[in-house]
Write a protein that holds these residues in place. Structure first.
Motif, PDB file in Angstrom:
ATOM      1  N   LEU A   1     -18.965   0.599 -24.460  1.00  0.00           N
ATOM      2  CA  LEU A   1     -18.310   0.202 -23.209  1.00  0.00           C
ATOM      3  C   LEU A   1     -18.081   1.397 -22.290  1.00  0.00           C
ATOM      4  N   PHE A   2     -17.712   2.540 -22.893  1.00  0.00           N
ATOM      5  CA  PHE A   2     -17.472   3.750 -22.101  1.00  0.00           C
ATOM      6  C   PHE A   2     -18.744   4.211 -21.406  1.00  0.00           C
ATOM      7  N   LEU A   3     -19.864   4.241 -22.145  1.00  0.00           N
ATOM      8  CA  LEU A   3     -21.124   4.712 -21.577  1.00  0.00           C
ATOM      9  C   LEU A   3     -21.685   3.726 -20.549  1.00  0.00           C
ATOM     10  N   ILE A   4     -21.472   2.432 -20.783  1.00  0.00           N
ATOM     11  CA  ILE A   4     -21.899   1.427 -19.794  1.00  0.00           C
ATOM     12  C   ILE A   4     -21.115   1.609 -18.494  1.00  0.00           C
ATOM     13  N   ALA A   5     -19.792   1.792 -18.613  1.00  0.00           N
ATOM     14  CA  ALA A   5     -18.958   2.012 -17.424  1.00  0.00           C
ATOM     15  C   ALA A   5     -19.386   3.274 -16.685  1.00  0.00           C
ATOM     16  N   LEU A   6     -19.697   4.317 -17.434  1.00  0.00           N
ATOM     17  CA  LEU A   6     -20.123   5.583 -16.843  1.00  0.00           C
ATOM     18  C   LEU A   6     -21.473   5.428 -16.151  1.00  0.00           C
ATOM     19  N   SER A   7     -22.362   4.637 -16.767  1.00  0.00           N
ATOM     20  CA  SER A   7     -23.708   4.452 -16.215  1.00  0.00           C
ATOM     21  C   SER A   7     -23.688   3.670 -14.913  1.00  0.00           C
ATOM     22  N   PHE A   8     -22.846   2.627 -14.846  1.00  0.00           N
ATOM     23  CA  PHE A   8     -22.836   1.753 -13.673  1.00  0.00           C
ATOM     24  C   PHE A   8     -21.829   2.180 -12.606  1.00  0.00           C
TER      25      PHE A   8
ATOM     26  N   SER B   1     -12.329   0.752 -23.332  1.00  0.00           N
ATOM     27  CA  SER B   1     -13.073   1.694 -24.180  1.00  0.00           C
ATOM     28  C   SER B   1     -12.189   2.839 -24.660  1.00  0.00           C
ATOM     29  N   ILE B   2     -11.342   3.369 -23.771  1.00  0.00           N
ATOM     30  CA  ILE B   2     -10.447   4.470 -24.161  1.00  0.00           C
ATOM     31  C   ILE B   2      -9.426   3.987 -25.191  1.00  0.00           C
TER      32      ILE B   2
ATOM     33  N   LEU C   1     -28.706   5.543 -25.549  1.00  0.00           N
ATOM     34  CA  LEU C   1     -27.421   4.902 -25.841  1.00  0.00           C
ATOM     35  C   LEU C   1     -27.369   4.434 -27.292  1.00  0.00           C
ATOM     36  N   SER C   2     -28.450   3.786 -27.712  1.00  0.00           N
ATOM     37  CA  SER C   2     -28.515   3.274 -29.077  1.00  0.00           C
ATOM     38  C   SER C   2     -28.413   4.402 -30.092  1.00  0.00           C
ATOM     39  N   LEU C   3     -29.138   5.493 -29.832  1.00  0.00           N
ATOM     40  CA  LEU C   3     -29.073   6.653 -30.723  1.00  0.00           C
ATOM     41  C   LEU C   3     -27.658   7.211 -30.783  1.00  0.00           C
ATOM     42  N   THR C   4     -27.046   7.339 -29.606  1.00  0.00           N
ATOM     43  CA  THR C   4     -25.688   7.898 -29.519  1.00  0.00           C
ATOM     44  C   THR C   4     -24.701   7.107 -30.364  1.00  0.00           C
TER      45      THR C   4
END
Length: 484
Positions: free
Chosen positions: A209-216, A234-235, A55-58
């Motif tokens: 926020l988008f990746l956190i939502a996708l992850s959880f 996020s969008i 995530l951090s790299l992204t």
């Protein structure tokens, strides 16, 4: 004319950084069950120790790529090597899962600085007609790290999982000094550059926020109010970011890269390939250590074929792409990867190791065919003062794909069995059919591999849609080719 010998020195510096970054990641994966037991961490923390780094790299790499174009690549790369080394030491002395997660983020900052600049440094040093070969060599070394990593990780884990981090320290010091002494800034750093702070903040927070939502989402439910709210915010932030980037004179992410057909589809296939293969190793570690009851060293040995075939094919495909272009090689490579994933769709408790190795070899062959040509075409299709952004964007797409892949796959697998059963499976307290819903777990595994195969097929189609190479006008920096 560039110094002939310097290009190989530059390649050695960047390859050394890539070697230890990938080596550390593959060693970590194989030692996760022991880390979970050693730190008494739960499955959620363990997942985020892996995903937090990516995530951090992204999030960081695109901004770092822009900063590198403004201030030079050498300083950032050397700093990244030093921070990665310090982060490794801190990871080794962690006393809890949360501490290890925090120190992995420190490590990821260093990794971001290296990853964002390594491809651009190589592209600066090599002429375009040799770039595919150079990146192929780089990919081959990365593949060697992927082969050695699980095996070395299994061995070091038997001594104590902390050694997988401590081993980075002496080599990190050597790599930092080598890059500091040998690397040069080949291109003149442009004057009067401005950093797009507003765009960077919108992009960073929106994507996070988008990746956190996708992850959880897969764990707490896609219709959960918090998840829906995170997606909406996020969008909105990403749309605001796109508006700002299109109206800013010196944007953090040059969206004109996506207006060129060849680059848009090259980046798109990179993202889709990341989704297709990002979780494969993670899932196979579950399978080998849980279902096949292997110890970390043995599991590491049986994960090696994937990277071994990729190691052999990468430099060959890079060399061929210099002569024949990337379109066919990349597209066929993704198609071959899909065939390997189709084999994994048939996985069962009784699947032989010979069959597993066959599908891994096929997948590695396909990945090797895709990576070098695709990366070479991206880096060869932009002017030198945009290579940092291009390299950062490629890395962002690849890592975003891997984060999405792990999040989706874990959501699918975890929905098939209870969290307690999955944790017991992962740490090895329950193996085979003892106490876990083996049929449900295998069913979830097959479904995850099927979705990966579908994404690989889509990636192959997208890759084939790329058009002729863009013609950048170095003065105006405008692409004069067919736009998407």
């Amino acid at each position: 004319m560039k110094n002939i010998s310097y290009k190989w020195i530059a390649l050695s510096c960047t390859t050394l950084g890539a070697l230890f970054s990938v080596l550390n990641g593959s060693m970590l994966l194989i030692s996760l069950p022991d880390i979970m037991k050693g730190l008494h961490a739960n499955m959620g923390i363990i997942m985020w120790i892996v995903m937090g780094y990516m995530l951090s790299l992204t999030i960081l790499v695109p901004a770092i790529g822009r900063i590198a174009d403004m201030f030079g690549r050498k300083k950032l790369y050397v700093s990244g090597f030093a921070i990665f080394t310090i982060g490794s030491l801190l990871c080794g002395i962690s006393n809890s899962g949360l501490q290890l997660l925090i120190y992995r983020i420190v490590q990821s900052v260093g990794g971001s600085l290296m990853v964002a600049n390594s491809t651009a440094i190589v592209a600066d040093a090599f002429p375009k007609n040799e770039l595919g070969k150079a990146l192929g060599i780089n990919s081959m070394v990365v593949s060697i790290a992927s082969v050695i990593g699980p095996i070395l990780g299994g061995f070091l884990t038997s001594l104590g999982w902390r050694y997988i981090f401590y081993i980075n320290v002496p080599f990190g010091i050597i790599g930092t000094l080598w890059a500091l002494i040998q690397l040069k800034e080949l291109d003149k750093i442009p004057e009067g550059q401005k950093f797009d702070l507003k765009g960077t903040l919108l992009f960073t927070i929106g994507l996070l926020l988008f990746l956190i939502a996708l992850s959880f989402g897969g764990f707490v439910g896609w219709y959960n109010k918090s998840i829906i709210t995170l997606f909406i915010i996020s969008i909105a932030m990403i749309l605001a970011f796109i508006h700002i980037e299109n109206t800013t004179e010196q944007p953090m992410l040059d969206l004109r890269l996506f207006k060129t057909r060849i680059l848009a589809f090259a980046f798109g296939s990179t993202l889709l390939n990341g989704i297709a293969r990002g979780a494969v190793t993670f899932l196979l570690i579950f399978y080998l250590q849980g279902i096949k009851a292997m110890d970390p060293l043995k599991a590491g040995v049986f994960l090696a074929p994937f990277a071994l075939s990729m190691m052999i094919v990468s430099p060959i495909s890079g060399y061929l792409s210099d002569k024949y272009g990337a379109r066919a090689l990349s597209s066929i490579g993704l198609l071959i990867s899909a065939i390997g994933l189709l084999g994994f769709v048939r996985i069962s408790q009784k699947t032989s190791l010979a069959e597993l190795i066959t599908w891994m070899l096929i997948m590695g062959f396909g990945s090797g065919m895709f990576f070098s040509p695709n990366t070479s075409e991206i880096m060869g299709s932009v002017p030198s003062d945009r290579r940092g952004i291009a390299a950062g964007t490629r890395t962002m797409m690849n890592n975003a794909g891997q984060v999405i892949s792990i999040a989706l796959s874990m959501a699918i697998v975890s929905s098939s069995i209870t969290p307690d059963a999955m944790q017991a499976l992962f740490v090895g307290t329950q193996v085979g059919s003892k106490g876990i819903a083996i049929a449900q777990f295998i069913s979830g595994l097959r479904e995850a591999f099927l979705i990966s195969m579908i994404f690989s097929l889509i990636a192959s189609f997208i890759s084939y849609l790329r058009g002729p190479k863009p013609d950048w006008n170095q003065n105006s920096h405008k692409i004069k080719t067919e736009e998407t």
